[in-house]
Design an enzyme around this catalytic site. Structure first.
Site, PDB file in Angstrom:
ATOM      1  N   LYS A  27       0.822  -1.225   0.000  1.00 25.15           N
ATOM      2  CA  LYS A  27       0.000   0.000   0.000  1.00 25.15           C
ATOM      3  C   LYS A  27       0.844   1.257   0.000  1.00 25.15           C
ATOM      4  CE  LYS A  27       0.645  -1.848   4.102  1.00 25.15           C
ATOM      5  NZ  LYS A  27       0.525  -3.184   4.630  1.00 25.15           N
ATOM      6  N   LYS A  63      -3.808   3.131   3.241  1.00 26.26           N
ATOM      7  CA  LYS A  63      -4.923   2.254   2.872  1.00 26.26           C
ATOM      8  C   LYS A  63      -6.201   3.040   2.570  1.00 26.26           C
ATOM      9  CE  LYS A  63      -3.100  -1.701   5.441  1.00 26.26           C
ATOM     10  NZ  LYS A  63      -2.993  -2.314   6.772  1.00 26.26           N
TER      11      LYS A  63
HETATM   12  N1  LIG Z   1       2.709  -8.900   7.187  1.00 19.36           N
HETATM   13  C1  LIG Z   1       1.411  -8.713   6.936  1.00 19.36           C
HETATM   14  O1  LIG Z   1       0.542  -9.219   7.645  1.00 19.36           O
HETATM   15  C2  LIG Z   1       0.999  -7.897   5.760  1.00 19.36           C
HETATM   16  C3  LIG Z   1       1.923  -7.288   4.931  1.00 19.36           C
HETATM   17  N2  LIG Z   1       1.491  -6.574   3.839  1.00 19.36           N
HETATM   18  C4  LIG Z   1       2.476  -5.987   2.933  1.00 19.36           C
HETATM   19  O2  LIG Z   1       3.170  -7.037   2.288  1.00 19.36           O
HETATM   20  C5  LIG Z   1       4.491  -6.623   1.970  1.00 19.36           C
HETATM   21  C6  LIG Z   1       5.497  -7.621   2.542  1.00 19.36           C
HETATM   22  O3  LIG Z   1       5.339  -7.634   3.943  1.00 19.36           O
HETATM   23  P1  LIG Z   1       6.018  -8.793   4.842  1.00 19.36           P
HETATM   24  O4  LIG Z   1       5.925 -10.083   4.153  1.00 19.36           O
HETATM   25  O5  LIG Z   1       5.391  -8.622   6.179  1.00 19.36           O
HETATM   26  O6  LIG Z   1       7.536  -8.284   4.871  1.00 19.36           O
HETATM   27  P2  LIG Z   1       8.817  -9.088   5.417  1.00 19.36           P
HETATM   28  O7  LIG Z   1       9.729  -8.048   5.941  1.00 19.36           O
HETATM   29  O8  LIG Z   1       8.400 -10.214   6.277  1.00 19.36           O
HETATM   30  O9  LIG Z   1       9.445  -9.726   4.085  1.00 19.36           O
HETATM   31  C7  LIG Z   1      10.096  -8.984   3.100  1.00 19.36           C
HETATM   32  C8  LIG Z   1      10.762  -9.928   2.111  1.00 19.36           C
HETATM   33  O10 LIG Z   1      11.291  -9.165   1.043  1.00 19.36           O
HETATM   34  C9  LIG Z   1      12.699  -9.437   0.912  1.00 19.36           C
HETATM   35  N3  LIG Z   1      13.346  -8.160   0.605  1.00 19.36           N
HETATM   36  C10 LIG Z   1      13.084  -6.949   1.151  1.00 19.36           C
HETATM   37  N4  LIG Z   1      13.861  -6.006   0.588  1.00 19.36           N
HETATM   38  C11 LIG Z   1      14.616  -6.640  -0.326  1.00 19.36           C
HETATM   39  C12 LIG Z   1      15.612  -6.229  -1.253  1.00 19.36           C
HETATM   40  N5  LIG Z   1      15.997  -4.953  -1.323  1.00 19.36           N
HETATM   41  N6  LIG Z   1      16.185  -7.164  -2.054  1.00 19.36           N
HETATM   42  C13 LIG Z   1      15.811  -8.452  -1.970  1.00 19.36           C
HETATM   43  N7  LIG Z   1      14.860  -8.915  -1.132  1.00 19.36           N
HETATM   44  C14 LIG Z   1      14.283  -8.014  -0.323  1.00 19.36           C
HETATM   45  C15 LIG Z   1      13.171 -10.016   2.220  1.00 19.36           C
HETATM   46  O11 LIG Z   1      14.256 -10.864   1.956  1.00 19.36           O
HETATM   47  P3  LIG Z   1      14.984 -11.768   3.085  1.00 19.36           P
HETATM   48  O12 LIG Z   1      13.958 -12.799   3.465  1.00 19.36           O
HETATM   49  O13 LIG Z   1      16.157 -12.352   2.443  1.00 19.36           O
HETATM   50  O14 LIG Z   1      15.277 -10.807   4.203  1.00 19.36           O
HETATM   51  C16 LIG Z   1      11.915 -10.745   2.690  1.00 19.36           C
HETATM   52  O15 LIG Z   1      11.876 -12.032   2.146  1.00 19.36           O
HETATM   53  C17 LIG Z   1       4.635  -5.202   2.537  1.00 19.36           C
HETATM   54  O16 LIG Z   1       4.340  -4.282   1.500  1.00 19.36           O
HETATM   55  C18 LIG Z   1       3.543  -5.146   3.594  1.00 19.36           C
HETATM   56  O17 LIG Z   1       3.068  -3.834   3.814  1.00 19.36           O
HETATM   57  C19 LIG Z   1       0.162  -6.432   3.523  1.00 19.36           C
HETATM   58  C20 LIG Z   1      -0.793  -7.029   4.302  1.00 19.36           C
HETATM   59  C21 LIG Z   1      -0.451  -7.759   5.502  1.00 19.36           C
HETATM   60  N1  LIG Z   2       1.093  -3.783   9.423  1.00 21.11           N
HETATM   61  C1  LIG Z   2      -0.174  -3.950   8.784  1.00 21.11           C
HETATM   62  C2  LIG Z   2      -0.135  -5.225   7.997  1.00 21.11           C
HETATM   63  C3  LIG Z   2      -1.141  -5.241   6.950  1.00 21.11           C
HETATM   64  O1  LIG Z   2      -1.257  -4.383   6.111  1.00 21.11           O
HETATM   65  C4  LIG Z   2      -1.277  -4.035   9.832  1.00 21.11           C
HETATM   66  O2  LIG Z   2      -0.938  -4.087  11.010  1.00 21.11           O
HETATM   67  O3  LIG Z   2      -2.437  -3.970   9.468  1.00 21.11           O
END
Ligand SMILES: NC(=O)C1=CN([C@@H]2O[C@H](COP(=O)(O)OP(=O)(O)OC[C@H]3O[C@@H](n4cnc5c(N)ncnc54)[C@H](OP(=O)(O)O)[C@@H]3O)[C@@H](O)[C@H]2O)C=CC1
Ligand SMILES: N[C@@H](CC=O)C(=O)O
Ligand code: NA
Length: 437
Positions: free
Chosen positions: A102, A202
């Protein structure tokens, strides 16, 4: 031939998505058409909760978005860069996009959707708002014939989890935040959650879909939950309210008003802690759950409710977007589907915050003198601010505590009255001012 995915990121959401896609039994048969072709991460040395062939996990993200074999790029990295540049590069290379980001969409939506329309590809973002709750697709499709009057959401799981535990257990803010981080709800930097910025991203996206125009993020008024104290939670409870971080997009125009076809009504878009009457459906949304309450004509009121964050819930939304794209690719339609593509050209007109009409709650600490309530009442009355209740409930040390709830008032009038009250010699401080739904 299978549809090839290039997934950028294998954190909470990426891992949940891979797990779901690898476990197709009992789910939609189109899932069988999907091949997890490449997954890009930062480090190959981290232990992972999913097993992938060695050739799939890579660190060169540019190679994924430039690979001609990749059909769909799934961006679940988070952050602004390199996410934005990778999305734009993938679009330029003719790939469809699924993103949960987002922050990128609310800031760079114009750039991203303009280039997607030019390239004839779709940008899908169901996971970006409400985690697992279907809300983007309902606004784009199922509800799109309605004239929307308001969208009011609990759209940040982390802050709802914190406020719920503070309310139910009297817990301390920092301890509960640490739990939300451990459970994978909070962003990598939880400032965005706590300061309301994640909710602002959002509601900018939801407002854009509901009111059919683009939203500048700087037009979204935003207050977080750091200043919400246990004292206010307890007063709210006594007065029949719970405190929630609400994201609100609203027009003051009646849905039945005969607007010229070309014009969209001015709207207010805001995020702030809010006293919600216990009888309102949003009052019962607790923990990491999110809910989006939509009012429109002719439908009336609709509330979409569910888990707003977490691996499985968010993976459900990401995967349903992937499935929509797979269906599109498989049916091979040459023309863009107007219910999937973004068609916004103009920006929504925003009502200045001084013109907002809302109810307020304010808590005053005053010297324990007779006539203070009367003086506060006069300052409000002089500005046409009508009060629903005034209670003097107790003391903090030597100071008396007075709590006021107003009727609907113009925010500008209320603020002017507060400035005058603040200058009264009997007033020590105004520790909190919150809006009331
Ligand atoms: N967590 C949630 O419940 C929710 C999250 N979101 C959105 O989803 C997206 C992902 O969130 P989330 O999964 O929690 O994030 P995490 O921090 O858990 O995961 C991020 C991933 O991206 C990789 N990464 C990040 N930067 C780089 C880079 N520069 N080069 C290569 N790899 C990279 C990391 O690699 P490595 O594993 O090697 O560190 C990791 O695997 C975000 O936009 C978040 O706002 C939306 C709804 C809910
Ligand atoms: N950090 C966010 C994850 C989903 O977008 C939340 O707490 O709602
Ligand atoms: Na969603």
């Amino acid at each position: 031939m299978g549809v090839k995915l290039g997934i950028l990121g294998l954190g909470t959401v990426g891992t949940g998505t891979v797990q779901l896609l690898q476990d197709g039994i009992g789910r939609h048969p189109l899932l069988q058409e999907i091949e997890i072709y490449k997954v890009g991460v930062r480090s190959l040395d981290k232990s992972r909760a999913v097993t992938l062939p060695e050739s799939v996990l890579v660190t060169d993200l540019d190679a994924i978005v430039n690979d001609p074999k990749v059909d769909i790029v799934v961006e679940v990295l988070g952050g602004l860069e390199p996410a934005r540049s990778l999305i734009l590069k993938a679009i330029e290379n003719g790939k469809h996009i699924v993103t949960a980001n987002k922050a990128v969409i609310s800031r760079f939506g114009e750039e991203i959707f303009t280039s997607a329309n030019k390239a004839g590809v779709y940008v899908m973002l169901e996971a970006a708002v409400g985690g697992g709750i279907p809300v983007i697709q309902p606004l784009k499709q199922s509800l799109s014939v309605n004239r929307i009057q308001s969208v009011t959401g609990i759209v940040n799981g982390t802050t709802n989890y914190i406020l719920t535990r503070m309310q139910l257990e009297g817990s301390n803010f920092d301890d509960v935040l640490a739990d939300a981080q451990r459970l994978g709800y909070a962003e990598a930097d939880p400032t965005a959650d706590v300061e309301g910025l994640d909710a602002a991203d959002k509601i900018a996206i939801l407002a854009s879909l509901a009111f059919d125009g683009r939203i500048k993020l700087e037009d979204v008024y935003c207050e977080g939950i750091r200043q919400v104290s246990k004292t206010d939670i307890a007063y709210a409870e006594k007065l029949g309210f719970v405190i929630k971080l609400l994201a609100i997009a609203k027009t003051a125009i009646s849905p039945s008003a005969n607007l010229p076809l070309s014009s969209t009504p001015p709207i207010s878009v805001r995020v702030h802690p809010t006293l919600v009457p216990k009888t309102h459906p949003l009052a019962s949304i607790n923990g990491v759950n999110n809910a989006i309450f939509i009012e429109g004509q002719p439908i009336g009121q609709v509330m979409l409710f569910g888990p707003g964050a977490g691996a499985g819930a968010t993976a459900s939304s990401v995967s349903s977007d992937i499935l929509n794209l797979v269906a599109s690719l498989k049916t091979n339609t040459a023309l863009p589907n107007p219910l999937l593509a973004c068609r916004h050209q103009d920006y929504c007109q925003i009502t200045p915050s001084s013109e907002l009409v809302t109810r307020f709650y304010a808590r005053f600490l005053t010297l324990d003198q007779s006539g203070v309530i009367g003086k506060i009442g006069t300052c409000f009355g002089d500005r046409g601010v009508s009060l629903e209740s005034v209670v003097q409930t107790g003391f903090q040390g030597e100071l008396a505590e007075i709590v006021v709830v107003t009727h609907d008032v113009r925010e500008g009038d209320f603020r002017e009255a507060l400035t005058e009250i603040h200058s009264l010699p009997a007033i020590d401080s105004i520790p909190s001012v919150l809006r009331v739904l």
